[in-house]
Design an enzyme around this catalytic site. Structure first.
Site, mmCIF file in Angstrom:
data_model
loop_
_atom_site.group_PDB
_atom_site.id
_atom_site.type_symbol
_atom_site.label_atom_id
_atom_site.label_comp_id
_atom_site.label_asym_id
_atom_site.label_seq_id
_atom_site.Cartn_x
_atom_site.Cartn_y
_atom_site.Cartn_z
ATOM 1 N N ASP A 51 10.957 -38.686 -37.574
ATOM 2 C CA ASP A 51 11.509 -39.114 -36.301
ATOM 3 C C ASP A 51 11.133 -40.567 -36.008
ATOM 4 O O ASP A 51 11.600 -41.155 -35.028
ATOM 5 C CB ASP A 51 11.079 -38.187 -35.160
ATOM 6 N N SER A 52 10.357 -41.168 -36.908
ATOM 7 C CA SER A 52 10.098 -42.612 -36.861
ATOM 8 C C SER A 52 11.375 -43.412 -37.056
ATOM 9 O O SER A 52 11.379 -44.634 -36.854
ATOM 10 C CB SER A 52 9.059 -43.007 -37.918
ATOM 11 N N ASP A 90 11.459 -33.978 -39.816
ATOM 12 C CA ASP A 90 10.797 -33.784 -38.527
ATOM 13 C C ASP A 90 11.742 -33.099 -37.542
ATOM 14 O O ASP A 90 12.900 -33.528 -37.395
ATOM 15 C CB ASP A 90 10.412 -35.136 -37.918
ATOM 16 N N LYS A 120 8.915 -30.392 -40.516
ATOM 17 C CA LYS A 120 7.575 -30.754 -40.042
ATOM 18 C C LYS A 120 7.556 -30.717 -38.522
ATOM 19 O O LYS A 120 8.458 -31.229 -37.869
ATOM 20 C CB LYS A 120 7.149 -32.142 -40.529
ATOM 21 N N GLU A 122 4.859 -31.193 -35.045
ATOM 22 C CA GLU A 122 3.593 -31.707 -34.548
ATOM 23 C C GLU A 122 2.934 -30.701 -33.613
ATOM 24 O O GLU A 122 3.603 -30.108 -32.760
ATOM 25 C CB GLU A 122 3.807 -33.021 -33.788
ATOM 26 N N GLU A 189 -2.871 -37.548 -39.380
ATOM 27 C CA GLU A 189 -2.580 -38.954 -39.091
ATOM 28 C C GLU A 189 -3.693 -39.596 -38.292
ATOM 29 O O GLU A 189 -4.092 -39.109 -37.234
ATOM 30 C CB GLU A 189 -1.254 -39.084 -38.337
#
EC number: 2.1.2.11
Length: 271
Positions: A51-52, A90, A120, A122, A189
């Protein structure tokens, strides 16, 4: 007569086997077809459609604005450009933190519409029920702890996480919970290297670090940062392998010059 060797896709099983064999796992982000082809040809194990993309493609300050539809668009482009790498996607902010059913439906959409191999998410214990539902549906999930960019407004900073004992203990509990929930891997991270080493040692699943030291089972970087395409962004954990920003601006300047002085196109570059 030569026979083309079949290219085998990296799988979640082979990623776990790499940890067991002591082979480091190489992951980079990717957001488009052209870069995906280059990463795949370079032998990357995992391409993370992060999502970066909200930051490096769209210019947002955080990852929060990117939508599920946009993530599917990027993921499908990457999948079409790969034959070898495992494509990990993500789930974006807001698509899985609510009800278990909403998380499940978002996960199914990404898998069906993009063709990716894994997702993925978070977070730790707060979303364990949602992860279990997705895993139980047959969808591989990679966890993500430490600095979780979707929670930047909660943290208030992109600084190192889990330096204090209480947060470190929570991270370790979350890591175990994610493994028990069925996650096939975990991203850590921007946490102290010693903590990442401890978590890597006690987990059976692979741990992939970004700013988390050398003891992790693998490493991940944002491809635009690693290639030097992100001007002015040079955190301590980043090794820049190229300086594409300067190379591109130099090439563009030369092109502008050649067009304006009428040297492009020449006789060999026209019909």
């Amino acid at each position: 007569m030569s026979v083309n060797k079949e290219i085998k896709r990296v799988t979640t099983t082979s990623i776990r086997a790499m940890k067991a064999a002591g082979e480091k796992i190489a992951m980079l982000t990717g957001y488009d077809n052209s870069i995906a082809k280059a990463l795949d040809a370079g032998g990357i194990d995992i391409i993370l459609v992060g999502d970066s993309a909200a930051n490096v493609f769209a210019g947002y300050e955080t990852t929060l604005p990117i939508t599920l539809d946009e993530m599917i668009y990027h993921a499908a482009a990457v999948v079409r450009g790969t034959k070898h790498a495992l494509v990990l996607v993500d789930l974006p902010f807001g698509s899985y933190q609510g009800s278990v059913n909403d998380a499940y439906l978002a996960a199914v959409r990404v898998m069906k519409e993009s063709g990716a191999q894994a997702l993925k998410l978070e977070g730790g214990l707060e979303i364990i029920a949602n992860i279990k539902k997705i895993v139980d549906a047959g969808i591989p999930v990679c966890g993500h702890l430490g600095l979780t960019p979707q929670s930047i407004n909660k943290f208030g900073t992109f600084g190192v996480r889990a330096k204090e004992e209480a947060e470190a203990e929570k991270l370790k509990a979350d890591a175990l919970a994610l493994q028990e929930a069925g996650c096939f891997a975990l991203v850590l991270e921007k946490i102290p290297a010693s903590l990442a080493a401890e978590v890597t040692a006690f987990l059976d699943i692979p741990v992939i670090g970004i700013g988390a030291g050398n003891a992790c089972d693998g490493q991940v970087l944002v491809v635009n940062d690693m290639l030097g395409l992100t001007e002015g962004f040079k955190p301590k954990f980043l090794r820049q392998y190229l300086n594409l920003y300067t190379q591109i601006t130099d090439a563009v300047s030369q092109y502008v010059h050649d067009v304006k002085d009428k040297s492009f196109p020449n006789e060999n570059e026209q019909y």
